[in-house]
Design an enzyme around this catalytic site. Structure first.
Site, PDB file in Angstrom:
ATOM      1  N   ASP A   1     -64.380 -50.173  16.549  1.00 16.92           N
ATOM      2  CA  ASP A   1     -64.798 -51.125  17.261  1.00 16.92           C
ATOM      3  C   ASP A   1     -64.204 -52.464  18.489  1.00 16.92           C
ATOM      4  O   ASP A   1     -64.700 -53.047  18.465  1.00 16.92           O
ATOM      5  CB  ASP A   1     -65.671 -51.672  16.153  1.00 16.92           C
ATOM      6  CG  ASP A   1     -65.085 -52.020  15.586  1.00 16.92           C
ATOM      7  OD1 ASP A   1     -63.666 -52.115  15.465  1.00 16.92           O
ATOM      8  OD2 ASP A   1     -65.695 -53.267  14.539  1.00 16.92           O
ATOM      9  N   GLU A   2     -63.097 -52.083  18.783  1.00 14.25           N
ATOM     10  CA  GLU A   2     -62.399 -53.114  19.237  1.00 14.25           C
ATOM     11  C   GLU A   2     -61.228 -53.208  20.274  1.00 14.25           C
ATOM     12  O   GLU A   2     -60.592 -51.675  19.097  1.00 14.25           O
ATOM     13  CB  GLU A   2     -61.858 -54.404  18.521  1.00 14.25           C
ATOM     14  CG  GLU A   2     -61.049 -55.527  18.627  1.00 14.25           C
ATOM     15  CD  GLU A   2     -60.105 -55.950  16.664  1.00 14.25           C
ATOM     16  OE1 GLU A   2     -59.915 -57.739  17.692  1.00 14.25           O
ATOM     17  OE2 GLU A   2     -60.429 -55.516  16.502  1.00 14.25           O
TER      18      GLU A   2
ATOM     19  N   ASP B   1     -64.735 -56.548  21.181  1.00 15.34           N
ATOM     20  CA  ASP B   1     -64.923 -56.499  19.848  1.00 15.34           C
ATOM     21  C   ASP B   1     -66.916 -56.210  19.702  1.00 15.34           C
ATOM     22  O   ASP B   1     -67.811 -57.408  19.900  1.00 15.34           O
ATOM     23  CB  ASP B   1     -64.771 -57.971  19.359  1.00 15.34           C
ATOM     24  CG  ASP B   1     -64.603 -57.608  17.420  1.00 15.34           C
ATOM     25  OD1 ASP B   1     -64.952 -56.464  17.343  1.00 15.34           O
ATOM     26  OD2 ASP B   1     -64.372 -58.687  16.648  1.00 15.34           O
TER      27      ASP B   1
END
Length: 368
Positions: free
Chosen positions: A112-113, A16
């Site tokens: 983003d993860e 993350d």
């Protein structure tokens, strides 16, 4: 943990990125470094929504999906920055390239993860902890950004672990530690447990995972409805889901669980506006339009319904999405309702998908 002995475990990493949009802006713009910034809409006029806040802004209570006007109230010196989605997408692709050095089993959740299954890693490192460290270091060295990692035997526990030591954190929860970790976890930290449910649990003397484990599955269902079965599983760290790479995007949506039940229509409209803004931004990011708007409603008793409306021509603008969701809400007679969650989704993309096919699709995007 005797039942877990002699079992072959998956090696799952959840990566993350730390305050991703804001961190990219601070990296690319030295004047923003060390200052509270919010990437999102301006608070002027009707006001926008915060997509991501820097850690300097988070110290004041600013968070994602908050109205920009509220963010300004909490942090009068906050700097609002217009999103640069093309830049974030480019950085995300470079992050995926780092992931692919170790495994092809990558399940992106958003830009983003992502989950990674490194049970069998390309470089033969063997240790999921070492792989996570290598990935974090590569992101720092090559992209000048930081990421937090959670390492465990399944997706659920790995995701919780990645959030423990943010920013730039790394947490490992091994097979022998999963149940004890979940037992110590406060009930409000379990995914799916909002403020109302947490308060109910505490009123019953249930404060931790260990307290929840004292209830049988039938008792959990009796007190919490269908969600009780879910709580029964997660208190034991059980999650059999596999990492699913290259999921085709069938819908793009966002949802939010509120800190208190919504009872006023104006409150519900306000939240729909914020959620619709997130959906519209994500559609723009992936150059998508759809024909079906779906509204998801979860009430305080965990009863859940969905309502949808389809259009002859594809749409993707904020106004149409938001007004359609509000119209769908009115058709549910919300005057006497107590709503704990709202979600808005756009689907039925048909032949309109124009994203590059050389990167992993992020699947359905959700705001939690």
């Amino acid at each position: 943990m005797e039942a877990r002995q002699n079992t072959s475990y998956r090696k799952i990493i959840h990566i993350d990125m730390d305050a991703f949009y804001a961190s990219v802006e601070q990296r690319d713009n030295p004047e923003y470094r060390g200052k509270p910034i919010a990437v999102g809409g301006s608070p002027e006029g009707r006001g926008g929504v915060v997509a991501t806040a820097s850690y300097e802004a988070r110290k004041f209570g600013v968070r994602s999906a908050m109205s920009s006007k509220k963010a300004l109230q909490l942090c009068p010196y906050i700097i609002f920055v217009k999103p640069r989605f093309a830049a974030y997408k480019e950085v995300s692709q470079k992050i995926r390239e780092i992931f692919r050095r170790h495994t092809d089993l990558i399940e992106p959740l958003s830009l983003d993860e992502a989950y990674l299954d490194v049970t069998e890693d390309k470089q033969g490192v063997g240790s999921a902890i070492d792989i996570a460290k290598q990935i974090k270091q590569a992101i720092k060295d090559e992209l000048q950004l930081t990421a937090s990692a959670g390492v465990s035997i399944n997706k659920f526990v790995a995701k919780i672990a990645s959030d423990i030591n943010k920013p730039d954190g790394m947490t490992f929860i091994g097979p022998s530690s999963v149940e004890s970790f979940m037992e110590k976890l406060p009930v409000e930290k379990f995914f799916g447990v909002g403020k109302v449910t947490a308060d109910k649990m505490k009123g019953m003397g249930l404060h931790t995972g260990a307290d929840l484990k004292k209830l049988s599955e039938d008792e959990m269902v009796k007190h919490f409805g269908k969600a009780g079965r879910f709580y029964y599983q997660i208190t034991r760290g059980i999650d059999g889901r596999e990492v699913q790479p290259n999921r085709e995007t069938k819908s793009i949506g966002a949802e939010d669980t509120f800190p208190y039940d919504l009872t006023e229509i104006d409150e519900m409209y306000n939240e729909i506006d914020k959620i619709s803004q997130t959906v519209a931004s994500r559609l723009k990011l992936y150059n998508l339009k759809g024909r079906t708007v779906t509204l998801k409603i979860k009430y305080n008793d965990f009863r859940q319904i969905t309502r949808n409306q389809s259009f002859a021509e594809p749409i993707g603008d904020l106004t149409t999405i938001g007004e359609t969701a509000k119209k769908l809400l009115l058709n549910t007679q919300p005057e006497d309702a107590r709503i704990r969650l709202l979600g808005v989704t756009l689907s039925n993309f048909g032949e309109l998908q124009t994203r590059e096919r050389n990167i992993s699709d992020p699947g359905q995007l959700s705001l939690f």
